[in-house]
Scaffold this active site. Structure first.
Site, mmCIF file in Angstrom:
data_model
loop_
_atom_site.group_PDB
_atom_site.id
_atom_site.type_symbol
_atom_site.label_atom_id
_atom_site.label_comp_id
_atom_site.label_asym_id
_atom_site.label_seq_id
_atom_site.Cartn_x
_atom_site.Cartn_y
_atom_site.Cartn_z
ATOM 1 N N HIS A 1 -13.931 -2.327 -0.453
ATOM 2 C CA HIS A 1 -12.702 -2.413 0.341
ATOM 3 C C HIS A 1 -12.054 -1.031 0.298
ATOM 4 O O HIS A 1 -11.241 -0.739 -0.579
ATOM 5 C CB HIS A 1 -11.782 -3.478 -0.268
ATOM 6 C CG HIS A 1 -10.580 -3.778 0.568
ATOM 7 N ND1 HIS A 1 -9.349 -4.062 0.031
ATOM 8 C CD2 HIS A 1 -10.421 -3.850 1.916
ATOM 9 C CE1 HIS A 1 -8.493 -4.294 1.012
ATOM 10 N NE2 HIS A 1 -9.118 -4.171 2.157
ATOM 11 N N ARG B 1 -3.010 -13.002 6.517
ATOM 12 C CA ARG B 1 -4.070 -13.901 6.068
ATOM 13 C C ARG B 1 -3.489 -14.986 5.175
ATOM 14 O O ARG B 1 -2.401 -14.844 4.634
ATOM 15 C CB ARG B 1 -5.139 -13.124 5.281
ATOM 16 C CG ARG B 1 -6.059 -12.276 6.151
ATOM 17 C CD ARG B 1 -7.052 -11.531 5.301
ATOM 18 N NE ARG B 1 -6.381 -10.699 4.305
ATOM 19 C CZ ARG B 1 -6.232 -11.004 3.040
ATOM 20 N NH1 ARG B 1 -6.738 -12.124 2.551
ATOM 21 N NH2 ARG B 1 -5.591 -10.191 2.222
ATOM 22 N N LYS C 1 -4.900 3.062 2.763
ATOM 23 C CA LYS C 1 -6.289 3.324 3.185
ATOM 24 C C LYS C 1 -6.341 3.863 4.613
ATOM 25 O O LYS C 1 -6.939 4.902 4.878
ATOM 26 C CB LYS C 1 -7.147 2.044 3.105
ATOM 27 C CG LYS C 1 -7.424 1.557 1.712
ATOM 28 C CD LYS C 1 -8.338 0.346 1.712
ATOM 29 C CE LYS C 1 -7.798 -0.859 2.449
ATOM 30 N NZ LYS C 1 -6.517 -1.394 1.937
ATOM 31 N N THR C 2 -5.726 3.108 5.531
ATOM 32 C CA THR C 2 -5.799 3.499 6.946
ATOM 33 C C THR C 2 -5.013 4.788 7.190
ATOM 34 O O THR C 2 -5.514 5.723 7.824
ATOM 35 C CB THR C 2 -5.257 2.350 7.830
ATOM 36 O OG1 THR C 2 -6.044 1.187 7.563
ATOM 37 C CG2 THR C 2 -5.357 2.690 9.302
ATOM 38 N N SER D 1 -3.951 -3.986 0.180
ATOM 39 C CA SER D 1 -3.195 -3.912 1.433
ATOM 40 C C SER D 1 -1.909 -3.098 1.265
ATOM 41 O O SER D 1 -1.175 -3.269 0.294
ATOM 42 C CB SER D 1 -2.862 -5.330 1.890
ATOM 43 O OG SER D 1 -2.239 -5.278 3.134
ATOM 44 N N ARG E 1 0.597 -4.942 13.473
ATOM 45 C CA ARG E 1 -0.714 -4.284 13.432
ATOM 46 C C ARG E 1 -1.176 -3.778 14.784
ATOM 47 O O ARG E 1 -0.798 -4.316 15.828
ATOM 48 C CB ARG E 1 -1.781 -5.285 12.957
ATOM 49 C CG ARG E 1 -1.627 -5.749 11.535
ATOM 50 C CD ARG E 1 -2.368 -4.849 10.588
ATOM 51 N NE ARG E 1 -2.204 -5.289 9.219
ATOM 52 C CZ ARG E 1 -2.877 -4.765 8.199
ATOM 53 N NH1 ARG E 1 -3.771 -3.811 8.405
ATOM 54 N NH2 ARG E 1 -2.671 -5.199 6.984
ATOM 55 N N ASP F 1 -11.417 0.629 6.447
ATOM 56 C CA ASP F 1 -11.202 -0.558 5.606
ATOM 57 C C ASP F 1 -12.398 -1.132 4.837
ATOM 58 O O ASP F 1 -12.229 -1.635 3.748
ATOM 59 C CB ASP F 1 -10.618 -1.673 6.486
ATOM 60 C CG ASP F 1 -9.944 -2.760 5.698
ATOM 61 O OD1 ASP F 1 -9.123 -2.433 4.831
ATOM 62 O OD2 ASP F 1 -10.251 -3.941 5.937
ATOM 63 N N LYS G 1 -11.902 -10.206 8.019
ATOM 64 C CA LYS G 1 -12.093 -10.356 6.582
ATOM 65 C C LYS G 1 -13.088 -11.482 6.259
ATOM 66 O O LYS G 1 -13.663 -11.511 5.168
ATOM 67 C CB LYS G 1 -10.760 -10.563 5.869
ATOM 68 C CG LYS G 1 -9.897 -9.274 5.791
ATOM 69 C CD LYS G 1 -10.619 -8.150 5.079
ATOM 70 C CE LYS G 1 -9.782 -7.061 4.438
ATOM 71 N NZ LYS G 1 -8.915 -6.243 5.248
HETATM 72 P P1 ATP Z 1 -4.614 -2.918 4.744
HETATM 73 O O1 ATP Z 1 -5.715 -3.200 3.765
HETATM 74 O O2 ATP Z 1 -3.662 -4.063 4.831
HETATM 75 O O3 ATP Z 1 -5.116 -2.462 6.072
HETATM 76 P P2 ATP Z 1 -3.965 -0.140 4.044
HETATM 77 O O4 ATP Z 1 -4.366 0.215 2.655
HETATM 78 O O5 ATP Z 1 -4.816 0.339 5.144
HETATM 79 O O6 ATP Z 1 -3.696 -1.726 4.118
HETATM 80 P P3 ATP Z 1 -1.916 1.300 5.395
HETATM 81 O O7 ATP Z 1 -2.067 0.608 6.696
HETATM 82 O O8 ATP Z 1 -2.428 2.688 5.311
HETATM 83 O O9 ATP Z 1 -2.491 0.418 4.232
HETATM 84 O O10 ATP Z 1 -0.385 1.228 5.016
HETATM 85 C C1 ATP Z 1 0.320 2.145 4.233
HETATM 86 C C2 ATP Z 1 1.766 2.080 4.703
HETATM 87 O O11 ATP Z 1 2.618 2.773 3.804
HETATM 88 C C3 ATP Z 1 1.914 2.769 6.055
HETATM 89 O O12 ATP Z 1 2.853 2.032 6.798
HETATM 90 C C4 ATP Z 1 2.452 4.146 5.663
HETATM 91 O O13 ATP Z 1 3.225 4.730 6.684
HETATM 92 C C5 ATP Z 1 3.313 3.805 4.468
HETATM 93 N N1 ATP Z 1 3.524 4.904 3.494
HETATM 94 C C6 ATP Z 1 4.717 5.363 3.086
HETATM 95 N N2 ATP Z 1 4.585 6.330 2.175
HETATM 96 C C7 ATP Z 1 3.265 6.503 1.966
HETATM 97 C C8 ATP Z 1 2.510 7.370 1.127
HETATM 98 N N3 ATP Z 1 3.085 8.233 0.313
HETATM 99 N N4 ATP Z 1 1.157 7.287 1.185
HETATM 100 C C9 ATP Z 1 0.565 6.378 1.995
HETATM 101 N N5 ATP Z 1 1.235 5.528 2.798
HETATM 102 C C10 ATP Z 1 2.581 5.595 2.801
HETATM 103 MN MN MN Z 2 -5.875 -0.644 6.649
#
Ligand code: ATP
Ligand code: MN
Length: 537
Positions: A218, A57, A240-241, A236, A320, A255, A198
């Site tokens: 969020h 973004r 979360k995911t 980000s 992604r 999300d 978003k």
């Molecule tokens: P966005 O808002 O951009 O979608 P998000 O909060 O959903 O972000 P994730 O897509 O879950 O973030 O990304 C977390 C990244 O960190 C993943 O690539 C995951 O494999 C990695 N990671 C490494 N160690 C950890 C951990 N201990 N806990 C969570 N994620 C981890």
């Molecule tokens: Mn996510």
């Protein structure tokens, strides 16, 4: 094309397009993309596309139309940049002119899994795969609903159209402009699909609190075997995911959610997962969701194959996968859960200061919600090794059209006199800051969350963090105890204290802007630097 459709195109100034493709099926959208050579199929059947110049973004290029309707409600500033009605109108016309003689793809969808808040959306895109994104990410109307569909909001996305800052009053050639009065979002210059989702999230962050007095968040959310809901707030990359995809729990969404008097509901109908270093072993649900119908963005293949190399992030770290939520085998339908019993704030603290799991009281919960802390690992190119703090109010500042205190007040009312547990999870570094320590193992983070959700952490003793005042469990099933207190994981204890103090100061500096709106309980929920002196004696 029937008259109604033609009439619509004329009304919105799109009568000059070459052809408008309405609600094409997934195979058709995939087929169009392949024919146009805008994507390729991977060996699991997913469609891989490149988003081009923008692979993320562009928050600085997001505008909100300043008019009678918005002038007093919007939180104007660097999150919500002002643009005039006239500028909106002109750029809208120029976008329509750009689309003359080009094909467009129209997808009707809706947001909000709860009927009460259902928002019909029409997404018009220049590229077929962006339309697939809209299909995957938003909620999908039934065939009958589609025949009588009346859009409330429209997203017009002409990625090949480049604005001219001199005449369009934009900052650069790319932009997202939200017009709350005309209920239209214009996206140009960037083909990054995240702008579409978003954009609508920003709209819901306006409508939910203002129109319905409901909290928009969020966060990701899932449901346990006993029907208990958990929500995971985080910026980000904080997890979360990843962490909401849990084989023992049903996924509500990854999300964006709303929380009203008695439910948590997904705004979306799909997930947008980061793919960097994705593996079947560590993230089985997400890995298996990447099949026909899924849109992969900016990935690379293993040489000479159609097999994705998730470790290759040469285009961007932000690779992604966009897929409909039912591609996750244990998702709930409709995407609605009860009032949460557990709230997790996720932070990827690259300083390695915050405990991997800690329990927060109401004041601390509010303080951390308003602060919205995470850290970014600085770009290696610049040769900077120091991580950078990010404070993003409500864990989602770029998407807040209203002042953060409006969301904080709504959360505060929900936490007051409730038995909701609030946890802070550091999914970032342990054993030192980025460079010295390492990122905490995903399996440990999952184990800590599981223990919190199972009630196992209500049986253990806690120790208060000297500076941040957060309660750290002394033990946790399936996690080495020495990991639970960050200072113990650092070889150099003085360095830990020094780094923790620095981070605490950064929290305090950031909080200055919210201090006037915060009560004593919230202020007391922040770090207490004076406590350090006691600790070092
Ligand atoms: P966005 O808002 O951009 O979608 P998000 O909060 O959903 O972000 P994730 O897509 O879950 O973030 O990304 C977390 C990244 O960190 C993943 O690539 C995951 O494999 C990695 N990671 C490494 N160690 C950890 C951990 N201990 N806990 C969570 N994620 C981890
Ligand atoms: Mn996510």
């Amino acid at each position: 094309m029937n008259d109604k459709k033609q009439e619509y195109l004329e009304k919105v100034g799109l009568a000059g397009v070459k052809e408008a493709f309405w609600n094409l099926s997934v195979p058709s959208l995939v087929g169009k993309t392949l024919l146009l050579e805008q994507g390729t199929l991977t060996d699991t059947g997913a469609l891989a596309c490149d988003t081009g110049e923008f692979t993320g973004r562009s928050p600085k290029d997001k505008f909100v139309v300043f008019d009678e309707n918005t002038k007093k409600t919007i939180w104007w500033g660097d999150v919500n940049n002002k643009i005039s009605i006239e500028a909106f109108q002109k750029i809208y016309e120029r976008m329509n002119a750009y689309l003359i003689g080009r094909d467009i793809y129209i997808k009707d969808a809706y947001a909000c899994a709860s009927d009460k808040y259902k928002l019909n959306i029409r997404v018009i895109t220049e590229y077929p795969w962006q339309n697939l994104f809209a299909y995957n990410l938003f909620l999908r109307p039934t065939a009958t609903e589609l025949t009588n569909f009346t859009p409330e909001w429209t997203v017009l996305c002409a990625s090949g159209f480049k604005a001219d800052p001199k005449i369009d009053f934009t900052r650069a050639h790319n932009f997202t402009i939200i017009n709350f009065t005309l209920k239209t979002i214009l996206i140009g210059g960037s083909a990054y699909t995240g702008e579409i989702k978003k954009g609508i999230f920003t709209v819901l962050n306006y409508l939910l609190p203002i129109k319905h007095k409901a909290l928009s968040m969020h966060c990701s959310a899932n449901i346990g075997k006993n029907g208990d809901t958990a929500v995971f707030f985080g910026l980000s990359g904080t997890g979360k995911t990843t962490l909401s995809a849990d084989s023992n729990r049903k996924l509500i969404g990854d999300d964006e959610h709303g929380w009203d008097e008695d439910s948590v509901f997904n705004f979306e109908g799909g997930c947008y997962a980061k793919c960097v270093n994705l593996s079947q072993e560590k993230e089985p649900q997400i890995f298996s969701a990447i099949k026909f119908g899924t849109l992969l963005e900016n990935i690379e293949f293993k040489p000479g194959t159609e097999t994705v190399d998730y470790d290759n992030v040469s285009k961007t770290e932000n690779t992604r996968a966009a897929y409909p939520i039912d591609f996750i085998e244990n998702s709930v339908e409709p995407s609605i859960g009860k009032t949460p019993e557990n709230i997790f704030f996720l932070t990827a603290d690259a300083f390695g200061v915050l405990p991997p799991i800690s329990k927060l009281n109401v004041g601390q919960a509010m303080y951390h919600f308003i602060s919205g802390y995470t850290a970014k690992v600085a770009g290696t190119e610049a040769g900077i090794t120091e991580p950078q703090t990010t404070f993003s109010a409500c864990f989602g500042k770029p998407f807040l059209p209203l002042h953060p205190t409006q969301y904080a007040e709504l959360l505060g009312e929900k936490l007051k006199d409730s038995s909701i547990n609030v946890w802070l999870i550091n999914t970032g570094w342990t054993g030192g800051s980025y460079g010295t320590g390492e990122r905490i193992k995903l399996s440990y983070t999952r184990a800590m969350i599981t223990a919190a959700l199972n009630g196992e952490l209500s049986k253990v003793q806690y120790k208060k963090h000297e500076i941040f005042g957060l309660l750290m469990p002394l033990e946790c099933p399936n996690v080495p105890s020495e990991l639970l207190n960050p200072s113990k994981t650092w070889v150099d204890k003085n360095k830990y204290e020094e780094t923790a103090t620095k981070l605490a100061k950064a929290f305090q500096n950031n909080f200055e802007q919210y201090k006037n709106a915060a009560n004593e309980e919230i202020i007391a929920g922040g770090p207490q630097i004076n406590a350090v002196e006691k600790e070092t004696k």
